[in-house]
Design a protein around this motif. Structure first.
Motif, PDB file in Angstrom:
ATOM      1  N   TRP A  38      -1.093   3.125   1.316  1.00 35.99           N
ATOM      2  CA  TRP A  38      -0.222   3.779   2.298  1.00 35.99           C
ATOM      3  C   TRP A  38      -0.059   2.919   3.538  1.00 35.99           C
ATOM      4  O   TRP A  38       1.049   2.673   4.014  1.00 35.99           O
ATOM      5  N   TRP A  39      -1.186   2.452   4.066  1.00 37.29           N
ATOM      6  CA  TRP A  39      -1.168   1.764   5.354  1.00 37.29           C
ATOM      7  C   TRP A  39      -0.875   0.277   5.234  1.00 37.29           C
ATOM      8  O   TRP A  39      -0.889  -0.436   6.228  1.00 37.29           O
ATOM      9  N   GLU A  40      -0.599  -0.169   4.018  1.00 41.07           N
ATOM     10  CA  GLU A  40      -0.171  -1.556   3.845  1.00 41.07           C
ATOM     11  C   GLU A  40       1.162  -1.788   4.556  1.00 41.07           C
ATOM     12  O   GLU A  40       1.390  -2.843   5.150  1.00 41.07           O
ATOM     13  N   ILE A  41       2.039  -0.795   4.486  1.00 40.64           N
ATOM     14  CA  ILE A  41       3.345  -0.921   5.141  1.00 40.64           C
ATOM     15  C   ILE A  41       3.168  -1.025   6.655  1.00 40.64           C
ATOM     16  O   ILE A  41       3.753  -1.904   7.305  1.00 40.64           O
ATOM     17  N   ALA A  42       2.368  -0.138   7.232  1.00 35.84           N
ATOM     18  CA  ALA A  42       2.152  -0.156   8.678  1.00 35.84           C
ATOM     19  C   ALA A  42       1.502  -1.461   9.120  1.00 35.84           C
ATOM     20  O   ALA A  42       1.844  -2.021  10.174  1.00 35.84           O
ATOM     21  N   MET A  43       0.567  -1.983   8.326  1.00 35.76           N
ATOM     22  CA  MET A  43      -0.090  -3.231   8.682  1.00 35.76           C
ATOM     23  C   MET A  43       0.904  -4.392   8.662  1.00 35.76           C
ATOM     24  O   MET A  43       0.866  -5.272   9.523  1.00 35.76           O
ATOM     25  N   THR A  44       1.825  -4.387   7.694  1.00 34.69           N
ATOM     26  CA  THR A  44       2.874  -5.413   7.660  1.00 34.69           C
ATOM     27  C   THR A  44       3.755  -5.303   8.900  1.00 34.69           C
ATOM     28  O   THR A  44       4.127  -6.320   9.498  1.00 34.69           O
ATOM     29  N   ALA A  45       4.082  -4.062   9.296  1.00 33.39           N
ATOM     30  CA  ALA A  45       4.900  -3.859  10.487  1.00 33.39           C
ATOM     31  C   ALA A  45       4.178  -4.353  11.737  1.00 33.39           C
ATOM     32  O   ALA A  45       4.794  -4.929  12.648  1.00 33.39           O
ATOM     33  N   ILE A  46       2.871  -4.146  11.816  1.00 28.71           N
ATOM     34  CA  ILE A  46       2.095  -4.601  12.976  1.00 28.71           C
ATOM     35  C   ILE A  46       2.070  -6.123  13.038  1.00 28.71           C
ATOM     36  O   ILE A  46       2.263  -6.728  14.115  1.00 28.71           O
ATOM     37  N   ILE A  47       1.841  -6.767  11.896  1.00 24.03           N
ATOM     38  CA  ILE A  47       1.845  -8.233  11.871  1.00 24.03           C
ATOM     39  C   ILE A  47       3.223  -8.766  12.266  1.00 24.03           C
ATOM     40  O   ILE A  47       3.339  -9.734  13.032  1.00 24.03           O
ATOM     41  N   GLY A  48       4.274  -8.136  11.745  1.00 21.51           N
ATOM     42  CA  GLY A  48       5.621  -8.544  12.115  1.00 21.51           C
ATOM     43  C   GLY A  48       5.886  -8.374  13.598  1.00 21.51           C
ATOM     44  O   GLY A  48       6.540  -9.213  14.221  1.00 21.51           O
ATOM     45  N   THR A  49       5.372  -7.296  14.181  1.00 20.16           N
ATOM     46  CA  THR A  49       5.547  -7.061  15.620  1.00 20.16           C
ATOM     47  C   THR A  49       4.873  -8.156  16.442  1.00 20.16           C
ATOM     48  O   THR A  49       5.440  -8.652  17.429  1.00 20.16           O
ATOM     49  N   ILE A  50       3.670  -8.544  16.056  1.00 21.31           N
ATOM     50  CA  ILE A  50       2.962  -9.616  16.767  1.00 21.31           C
ATOM     51  C   ILE A  50       3.761 -10.916  16.699  1.00 21.31           C
ATOM     52  O   ILE A  50       3.970 -11.603  17.718  1.00 21.31           O
ATOM     53  N   ALA A  51       4.242 -11.263  15.497  1.00 18.30           N
ATOM     54  CA  ALA A  51       4.991 -12.503  15.322  1.00 18.30           C
ATOM     55  C   ALA A  51       6.325 -12.463  16.078  1.00 18.30           C
ATOM     56  O   ALA A  51       6.700 -13.430  16.761  1.00 18.30           O
ATOM     57  N   GLN A  52       7.040 -11.354  15.965  1.00 17.60           N
ATOM     58  CA  GLN A  52       8.336 -11.252  16.626  1.00 17.60           C
ATOM     59  C   GLN A  52       8.188 -11.262  18.144  1.00 17.60           C
ATOM     60  O   GLN A  52       9.039 -11.828  18.850  1.00 17.60           O
ATOM     61  N   SER A  53       7.126 -10.665  18.660  1.00 14.64           N
ATOM     62  CA  SER A  53       6.886 -10.705  20.107  1.00 14.64           C
ATOM     63  C   SER A  53       6.633 -12.131  20.568  1.00 14.64           C
ATOM     64  O   SER A  53       7.082 -12.548  21.647  1.00 14.64           O
ATOM     65  N   PHE A  54       5.914 -12.898  19.763  1.00 12.53           N
ATOM     66  CA  PHE A  54       5.664 -14.299  20.077  1.00 12.53           C
ATOM     67  C   PHE A  54       6.976 -15.075  20.163  1.00 12.53           C
ATOM     68  O   PHE A  54       7.217 -15.834  21.113  1.00 12.53           O
TER      69      PHE A  54
END
Length: 334
Positions: free
Chosen positions: A99-115
């Motif tokens: 279930w939380w694999e999707i949310a974890m991918t979104a969190i990693i994407g947020t970190i990268a996109q913020s960078f």
């Protein structure tokens, strides 16, 4: 041990191929790219020991999130292939680790996109771009977390097509953000014209890295969305889904590692700065300049690179073969 009469009949082979097959293949690819990321981590902390703390913190956050995601996916694999071996229903009846694999991918994407959004700010200094980009990143993150929550409510992987809105919004926003950031950075770099060979080589390198990293993550999100919408009830969308987080982490590390190549370009004699023929003749006007700034001492291989416009009212470029040809200073940061 359960009696044979209590063991459910396995589903047809084609069902297993369309569901369990993509998941196992995605896990294999994810672990492969996890190995690539670990090597990048080792190289980063070996070569960029003097980076600012906020960059080291960003790298540490990526390392933590990607490692946690890899552990979660392994737990799902262990649960289905070992603990409940032979019970295919347990793959469809998922638990928190998927279930939380999707949310974890979104969190990693947020970190990268913020960078990458901070790099947009460094290049264009536009509050509008930062506000719009930040809002889009937050929207993508919320949609990713909402996808996880709704997945948790329905539990079964076969019912995921019943929650298209948050997943479609998340993947669409992710792709748009990646493409948008790439466009802003590339346009800003192209507009930074310079008569100096070194800075021209640096700009070319930065454009190539920007296009390569952004296109990789954007294409992965688009493929994920297309497979999700085009093949409902099948699990082929898990292939790009399981590697998206690793691609985001790798793209950040590639960008950080590219600073070494930019530093090498500055130090190579064959890229010695010079004024082109456009400066010759009676109408000598100051060219549109590039300011290259670093976060460390000149000459160190881990110096960071930032591009910005040079104010020619106060900063005149001279046709010499020194770092001052590029408006070099040590006050900038990413």
């Amino acid at each position: 041990m359960a009696s044979p009469a209590l063991v459910a009949a396995p589903p047809p082979e084609e069902v297993i191929v369309m569901t369990w097959g993509p998941y196992v293949t995605g896990i294999m690819l994810q672990q492969l790219f996890m190995g690539v990321f670990v090597v990048q981590l080792y190289d980063y902390f070996r070569m960029f020991q003097k980076d600012p703390l906020y960059i080291k913190g960003l790298v540490a956050a990526l390392a933590t999130a990607t490692t946690l995601q890899a552990i979660m996916d392994y737990l799902t694999l262990y649960r289905c292939a070992v603990r409940f071996y032979g019970d295919f229903d347990k793959f469809d009846d998922t638990d928190w680790s998927l279930w939380w694999e999707i949310a974890m991918t979104a969190i990693i994407g947020t970190i990268a996109q913020s960078f990458f959004l901070t790099r947009c700010w460094s290049a264009v200094k536009s509050k509008i771009i930062v506000v719009v980009g930040g809002a889009a990143i937050i929207t993508s993150l919320i949609a990713g977390i909402d996808s996880t929550v709704q997945f948790q409510n329905i539990r079964r992987l076969s019912l995921v097509p019943n929650i298209p809105v948050p997943i479609t919004l998340w993947l669409s926003a992710t792709a748009v953000i990646d493409v948008g950031i790439a466009v802003v950075l590339v346009v800003a770099l192209i507009r930074m014209k310079t008569p100096f060979r070194k800075t021209e080589a640096i700009i070319t390198k930065m454009i190539r890295v920007t296009m390569e990293t952004s296109s990789l993550t954007a294409a992965t999100a688009v493929v994920n969305l297309v497979l999700y919408l085009a093949l409902p009830g099948e699990a082929y969308h898990l292939l790009p889904q399981l590697v998206m987080g690793k691609f985001y982490a790798i793209s950040v590390m590639v960008t950080l590692a590219s600073r070494k190549e930019l530093r090498d370009i500055i130090e190579q004699a064959e890229y010695a700065s010079y004024i082109t023929s456009t400066m010759a003749g009676s109408n000598k006007t100051a060219p549109t300049g590039i300011k290259v700034t670093t976060t460390t001492t000149v000459g160190e291989p881990n110096a960071d690179i930032e591009l910005g416009n040079v104010d020619h009212k106060h900063h005149h470029l001279q046709p010499t073969h020194s770092e001052e040809d590029m408006g070099y200073d040590q006050k900038g940061q990413i």
